[in-house]
Enzyme design. Structure first.
Site, mmCIF file in Angstrom:
data_model
loop_
_atom_site.group_PDB
_atom_site.id
_atom_site.type_symbol
_atom_site.label_atom_id
_atom_site.label_comp_id
_atom_site.label_asym_id
_atom_site.label_seq_id
_atom_site.Cartn_x
_atom_site.Cartn_y
_atom_site.Cartn_z
ATOM 1 C CG ASP A 241 -1.176 0.929 1.162
ATOM 2 O OD1 ASP A 241 -2.658 1.592 0.310
ATOM 3 O OD2 ASP A 241 -1.512 1.531 2.219
ATOM 4 C CD GLU A 329 -4.369 1.536 -3.496
ATOM 5 O OE1 GLU A 329 -5.098 1.520 -2.990
ATOM 6 O OE2 GLU A 329 -3.689 1.634 -2.864
ATOM 7 C CB CYS A 388 -14.088 -7.888 9.247
ATOM 8 S SG CYS A 388 -15.849 -7.355 10.005
ATOM 9 C CB CYS A 404 -14.338 -3.261 12.993
ATOM 10 S SG CYS A 404 -15.467 -4.270 12.461
ATOM 11 C CG ASP A 414 -1.321 3.244 5.543
ATOM 12 O OD1 ASP A 414 -2.279 3.888 4.857
ATOM 13 O OD2 ASP A 414 -0.096 4.180 6.478
HETATM 14 ZN ZN LIG Z 1 -15.083 -4.872 10.489
#
Ligand SMILES: [Zn+2]
Length: 493
Positions: A241, A329, A388, A404, A414
């Site tokens: 990244d 990227e 997740c 989150c 990052d």
């Molecule tokens: Zn999450």
């Protein structure tokens, strides 16, 4: 002997059988050879007449450019008045022929400079005209290109390119000889080129003499016999990244996270540069203090460029020497800048010159026989929570810490992005889009932030390489109600 007579632009002798095009697409390169550049800084000649010969060549190039542009404009005006008017075609051959016919009257001093100086100016104008017309007819990517303008001494990039005549890198490994300009002393040992040329493993196609920050540089454009591949590095796959805070965050498949900082001297130089820039703006143009501040700024500019280039080379060399596969990227820097709003942020994007890293990685990985994978432009690597699948909450724009959406735990932007890239495209398929929508959603263009979702429609994904299953991604994300917006992306089945 390390003497080369440069080939005449077309490189016909080495062109068959054509295998791949040179970077400019001007000639074909024989298989087993690669195009490479070598740049050396040379000292300004101490003899006044030698120094003025260098300046004279820069001026001659500019003169020829302006002369040819005047010719083109006069032709266009004449054509407007009289459609039967016969214009000089917009190509190097025709314009050069016309220049040679007229040079005794328009430039009686022409004999003082190498003819290459005039040829460079005319060739540069032809390129500018071509870019303009291709942009006009939609055949060129990127922003619109304006019609060429006359160059003033202040605005012109002082340079001249030699492609014929004796271009020499002498065996003393200190002297570079250019036609008419004569010998120039290199500040650094020219061994890395001289050795290759001496062994017949490199041929010099052209040499460009440039003035930058008041200093002289000679860049050689060469074809070099490709090394037999060094074995690819032993490491596995890494996601990289690129960022503004730290140069790069690297996550590899052994779980190691590496932060590659920008070098400290670069940071120091950047703030010093800002200080001197303010100083310059307060001084009166033409005064001695103004000149001094300007020289100081040029010195700092040079230092910034060199420090950053060095940091980029160290990063890419380390990556190539460590990992067999690197995922980065597909940054759309223009779109990122547009989305940043504040000028200071936009400047930070330009300052970091992140666009320079990918080409470097590309050729270094190719030399090594390793794989460079470029993630799809629409893959929001910094927005999806790795492992997740939720869409991370951003408290403040460009905040380092994200949250989150499900557990509320803090997530490092990052590191998360690097992990997502490492596992790309598997991480891309954990969003709700892949599970619920039968066809890829169109890019929302909601933009913002450094993510790849700040983009315009372009030819992204062209060099996307399919990947086998890599790491199991928790499936519960597929039903995550918070992730209804999904990830804008293309090409995922
Ligand atoms: Zn999450």
């Amino acid at each position: 002997m390390a003497e080369v007579v440069a080939l005449n632009g077309t490189a016909a002798e080495v062109a068959s059988p054509p295998q791949k095009r040179s970077p400019g697409g001007k000639f074909a390169i024989l298989d087993g050879w690669i195009a490479r550049g070598f740049t050396f800084e040379v000292t300004w000649p101490t003899a006044p007449e030698a120094a003025s010969r260098v300046r004279s060549h820069f001026g001659a190039r500019r003169f020829a450019y302006n002369w040819a542009l005047g010719q083109v404009k006069a032709d266009m005006d004449a054509k407007g008045a009289d459609p039967t008017h016969e214009s000089v075609p917009w190509n190097l051959y025709a314009l050069r022929k016309r220049f040679n016919a007229e040079k005794t009257t328009v430039a009686p001093w022409w004999g003082e400079n190498s003819k290459e100086a005039y040829a460079t100016g005319i060739a540069d104008l032809c390129t500018a005209l071509k870019n303009w017309s291709e942009a006009k007819w939609g055949k060129r990517k990127g922003p619109k290109v304006g019609f060429p303008v006359f160059k003033s001494r202040r605005k012109d990039q002082a340079r001249v390119r030699f492609s014929t005549g004796t271009i020499r890198v002498t065996p003393d490994r200190r002297t570079i000889t250019l036609p008419v300009v004569g010998p120039l002393r290199s500040k650094e040992n020219t061994r890395r080129l001289e050795r290759l040329v001496g062994a017949g493993k490199a041929r010099i196609l052209s040499a460009t003499l440039t003035e930058r920050w008041g200093r002289l540089f000679v860049s050689f454009s060469c074809i070099v016999q490709a090394h037999p591949y060094q074995a690819p590095a032993t490491g596995g796959r890494a996601g990289v990244d690129l960022g503004l805070r730290v140069l790069a965050t690297v996550a590899d498949d052994s779980g190691t996270i590496t932060h590659v900082q920008n070098p400290a001297p670069l940071r120091a130089t950047l703030s010093e540069r800002r200080r001197v820039g303010r100083q310059l703006s307060r001084r009166i143009p033409g005064s001695q203090g103004h000149r001094a501040a300007k020289a100081k700024l040029a010195r700092l500019d040079r230092r910034v460029v060199h420090l950053r280039r060095d940091a980029h080379h160290q990063l890419t060399s380390w990556l190539v020497g460590t990992y067999r596969e690197v995922v980065i990227e597909d940054l759309d820097l223009a779109a990122i800048k547009k989305s940043m709003g504040r000028r200071a942020f936009r400047r930070a994007v330009s300052d970091a010159a992140l666009g320079a890293i990918r080409p470097q990685l590309t050729y270094k990985m190719e030399w090594r026989g390793s794989t460079l994978t470029v993630a799809d432009r629409w893959f929001a690597s910094s927005k999806i929570h790795h492992g997740c699948g939720c869409r991370l909450i951003e408290r403040k724009r460009l905040d380092k810490q994200l949250v989150c959406a499900r557990t509320g735990e803090p997530v490092d932007r990052d590191i998360n992005a690097a992990k997502n890239l490492r596992d790309w495209p598997d991480t891309a398929s954990c969003g709700s889009v892949g599970a619920t929508a039968s066809k890829p959603s169109s890019p929302t263009g909601s933009g913002g932030g450094l993510g790849s979702d700040a983009g315009s429609s372009g030819a992204g994904g062209g060099d996307v390489r399919p990947l086998q299953s890599w790491e199991a991604v928790p499936g519960e994300a597929r039903t995550d109600p918070d992730n209804r917006r999904g990830t804008p992306r293309r090409g995922a089945a």
